[in-house]
Scaffold this motif. Structure first.
Motif, mmCIF file in Angstrom:
data_model
loop_
_atom_site.group_PDB
_atom_site.id
_atom_site.type_symbol
_atom_site.label_atom_id
_atom_site.label_comp_id
_atom_site.label_asym_id
_atom_site.label_seq_id
_atom_site.Cartn_x
_atom_site.Cartn_y
_atom_site.Cartn_z
ATOM 1 N N VAL A 249 64.939 1.972 -18.211
ATOM 2 C CA VAL A 249 64.499 0.605 -17.544
ATOM 3 C C VAL A 249 65.038 1.425 -15.615
ATOM 4 O O VAL A 249 64.247 0.969 -15.449
ATOM 5 C CB VAL A 249 65.462 -0.201 -17.600
ATOM 6 N N PRO A 250 66.045 1.938 -15.051
ATOM 7 C CA PRO A 250 66.144 2.392 -14.403
ATOM 8 C C PRO A 250 65.352 3.436 -13.350
ATOM 9 O O PRO A 250 64.404 3.257 -12.199
ATOM 10 C CB PRO A 250 67.654 3.459 -13.897
ATOM 11 N N GLY A 251 65.016 4.517 -14.094
ATOM 12 C CA GLY A 251 63.170 4.877 -14.348
ATOM 13 C C GLY A 251 62.565 4.593 -13.419
ATOM 14 O O GLY A 251 61.717 4.475 -12.812
ATOM 15 N N ILE A 252 61.691 2.855 -14.320
ATOM 16 C CA ILE A 252 60.771 2.990 -13.923
ATOM 17 C C ILE A 252 61.327 1.642 -12.945
ATOM 18 O O ILE A 252 60.730 1.891 -11.788
ATOM 19 C CB ILE A 252 60.494 0.989 -15.156
ATOM 20 N N ALA A 253 62.501 1.504 -12.120
ATOM 21 C CA ALA A 253 62.425 0.738 -11.317
ATOM 22 C C ALA A 253 62.747 1.744 -10.074
ATOM 23 O O ALA A 253 62.323 0.990 -9.247
ATOM 24 C CB ALA A 253 64.450 0.136 -11.706
ATOM 25 N N ILE A 254 63.494 3.212 -10.514
ATOM 26 C CA ILE A 254 63.192 3.898 -9.571
ATOM 27 C C ILE A 254 62.838 4.338 -8.894
ATOM 28 O O ILE A 254 61.381 3.662 -7.230
ATOM 29 C CB ILE A 254 64.322 5.334 -9.168
ATOM 30 N N ALA A 255 61.224 4.361 -9.681
ATOM 31 C CA ALA A 255 60.419 4.476 -9.506
ATOM 32 C C ALA A 255 59.181 3.444 -8.482
ATOM 33 O O ALA A 255 58.143 3.267 -7.552
ATOM 34 C CB ALA A 255 58.914 4.825 -10.530
ATOM 35 N N ILE A 256 59.173 2.096 -9.057
ATOM 36 C CA ILE A 256 58.891 0.787 -7.880
ATOM 37 C C ILE A 256 59.389 0.617 -6.621
ATOM 38 O O ILE A 256 58.437 0.775 -5.484
ATOM 39 C CB ILE A 256 58.898 -0.457 -8.813
ATOM 40 N N LEU A 257 60.845 1.159 -6.739
ATOM 41 C CA LEU A 257 61.476 0.777 -5.690
ATOM 42 C C LEU A 257 60.665 2.424 -3.970
ATOM 43 O O LEU A 257 60.690 2.056 -2.859
ATOM 44 C CB LEU A 257 63.689 1.763 -5.528
ATOM 45 N N THR A 258 60.834 3.721 -5.048
ATOM 46 C CA THR A 258 59.863 4.510 -3.988
ATOM 47 C C THR A 258 58.992 4.316 -3.786
ATOM 48 O O THR A 258 58.575 4.718 -2.083
ATOM 49 C CB THR A 258 60.138 5.916 -4.967
ATOM 50 N N LEU A 259 58.092 3.280 -4.374
ATOM 51 C CA LEU A 259 56.740 3.257 -4.096
ATOM 52 C C LEU A 259 56.773 1.865 -2.659
ATOM 53 O O LEU A 259 56.239 2.251 -2.349
ATOM 54 C CB LEU A 259 55.717 2.340 -4.979
ATOM 55 N N GLY B 126 74.918 1.094 -14.548
ATOM 56 C CA GLY B 126 75.721 -0.056 -14.463
ATOM 57 C C GLY B 126 74.787 -0.916 -15.482
ATOM 58 O O GLY B 126 75.757 -1.582 -15.918
ATOM 59 N N LEU B 127 74.174 -0.554 -15.556
ATOM 60 C CA LEU B 127 72.857 -0.527 -17.247
ATOM 61 C C LEU B 127 73.992 -0.572 -17.889
ATOM 62 O O LEU B 127 73.399 -1.224 -19.165
ATOM 63 C CB LEU B 127 71.786 -0.309 -16.942
ATOM 64 N N ALA B 128 74.536 0.960 -18.146
ATOM 65 C CA ALA B 128 75.320 1.231 -19.659
ATOM 66 C C ALA B 128 75.781 0.480 -19.680
ATOM 67 O O ALA B 128 76.217 0.281 -21.091
ATOM 68 C CB ALA B 128 75.494 2.655 -18.964
ATOM 69 N N LEU B 129 77.549 0.165 -18.800
ATOM 70 C CA LEU B 129 78.039 -0.979 -19.082
ATOM 71 C C LEU B 129 77.223 -2.395 -19.418
ATOM 72 O O LEU B 129 77.973 -2.950 -20.222
ATOM 73 C CB LEU B 129 79.128 -1.107 -18.044
ATOM 74 N N VAL B 130 76.285 -2.490 -18.796
ATOM 75 C CA VAL B 130 75.841 -4.378 -19.398
ATOM 76 C C VAL B 130 75.017 -3.707 -21.108
ATOM 77 O O VAL B 130 75.389 -4.801 -21.152
ATOM 78 C CB VAL B 130 74.593 -4.383 -18.572
ATOM 79 N N LEU B 131 74.831 -2.782 -21.236
ATOM 80 C CA LEU B 131 74.491 -2.971 -22.216
ATOM 81 C C LEU B 131 75.849 -2.781 -23.904
ATOM 82 O O LEU B 131 75.515 -2.544 -24.637
ATOM 83 C CB LEU B 131 73.477 -1.881 -22.329
ATOM 84 N N GLY B 132 76.982 -2.288 -22.665
ATOM 85 C CA GLY B 132 78.059 -2.320 -24.327
ATOM 86 C C GLY B 132 78.340 -0.583 -24.498
ATOM 87 O O GLY B 132 79.236 -0.328 -25.537
ATOM 88 N N LEU B 133 77.548 0.547 -23.391
ATOM 89 C CA LEU B 133 77.979 1.379 -24.109
ATOM 90 C C LEU B 133 79.286 2.165 -22.992
ATOM 91 O O LEU B 133 80.074 1.659 -22.743
ATOM 92 C CB LEU B 133 77.020 2.691 -23.417
#
Length: 312
Positions: free
Chosen positions: A71-81, A243-250
């Motif tokens: 999910v962050p990989g998709i987000a960083i791609a969108i942010l870069t574009l 941030g997402l790892a903590l949200v997912l409870g890892l």
């Protein structure tokens, strides 16, 4: 953090050694090209195969781990574009130049992550890196080819790209390892011992090859766009993943494994894609070199933060 820094120092020393050997007249240019080919088709696939076959994944939440990286990989791609209009207007960045910014923001050096994991973590940490690396090969390569083709004015041959991905040695090695794990019997011990010897050689030779491919002369006076790509890759993306790892409870070591995958610099194979498809290969090399140098400091920082967060 000093312990982490000391642990990864030999890895970066191997990168420096590769760069130093590259400059000696002792080894012709064809040697390094041959080493890259051998790494891609033999060393790295065997390393992935052996690691995944021998790994114990029972303590890992693989679905959550893939989500926390994807999910962050998709987000960083969108942010870069989304930064393209700003970079074009403010610093007159060319379209091929932007394609290199995109590639260096979304690609990650899985083998550098694997080497650090081997040094710092138990076997399942390195195995997780190997498995995730094989999984993300497809989406990262598809989006990279599409963006480079669009911004360089080339017509992408999607069928050709998919065929190359289907026969990618890393993907084939991962698939073979999963099949072997599902069999009621193991592969013969002499064969496995031989593969282990090849895998043992892979990291050292691979790291020297990565170091030999860096271009320090292109990074002595980095442009603003180089720092933009470096911040995206080494600061914003790791922050998203943690941030997402903590949200997912890892919790526990899994957070550190994820942090390592997120903290490594871009991979050098994007340079070849940029050169073949009309991207800005020189800018790619400069960004990759700066990211690799900066990562020597940021990887320990990210792992230290991950350790604090996962500990509560």
């Amino acid at each position: 953090m000093l312990a982490i820094f000391a642990a990864i120092l030999p890895i970066f020393q191997l990168l420096v050694l590769g760069q130093a050997l590259r400059r000696l007249p002792l080894f012709p240019l064809e040697f390094w090209r041959g080493l890259d080919v051998m790494g891609f088709y033999v060393l790295y696939p065997v390393l992935l195969f052996v690691t995944i076959v021998r790994a114990d994944f029972s303590a890992l939440s693989l679905d959550a781990i893939v989500v926390a990286l994807g999910v962050p990989g998709i987000a960083i791609a969108i942010l870069t574009l989304a930064l393209w209009p700003l970079l074009r207007a403010r610093i007159a960045l060319s379209r091929p130049g932007f394609s290199s910014v995109f590639q260096t923001a979304v690609r990650w050096n899985g083998f550098l992550a694997f080497a650090v994991a081997e040094k710092l973590f138990p076997p399942e940490g390195a195995a997780m890196v190997a498995l995730v690396m094989a999984i993300v090969i497809i989406p990262i390569n598809v989006e990279s080819v599409a963006v480079v083709a669009w911004f360089s004015g080339r017509n992408p041959n999607i069928g050709g790209v998919l065929r190359k991905i289907a026969v990618n040695p890393l993907i084939l090695a991962t698939a073979a390892a999963i099949v072997v794990r599902s069999l009621p019997f193991g592969i013969p011990v002499p064969l496995m011992d031989m593969l282990k010897l090849v895998a043992r050689a892979a990291l050292g030779m691979g790291l020297m090859a990565i170091g030999a491919g860096l271009r320090p002369q292109d990074a002595l006076r980095p442009k603003l766009v180089v720092w933009v790509a470096t911040v995206l890759k080494l600061v914003i993306y790791p922050a998203m993943v943690l941030g997402l790892a903590l949200v997912l409870g890892l919790t526990g070591p899994q957070v550190s494994y994820l942090a390592l995958c997120a903290a490594v610099p871009t991979a050098m194979n994007g340079y070849v894609l940029a050169r073949q498809m009309g991207g800005d290969a020189e800018l790619y090399a400069a960004i990759a070199t700066v990211q690799t140098a900066v990562a020597f400091v940021t990887i320990p920082l990210v792992l230290a933060v991950a350790g604090q967060l996962s500990a509560g």
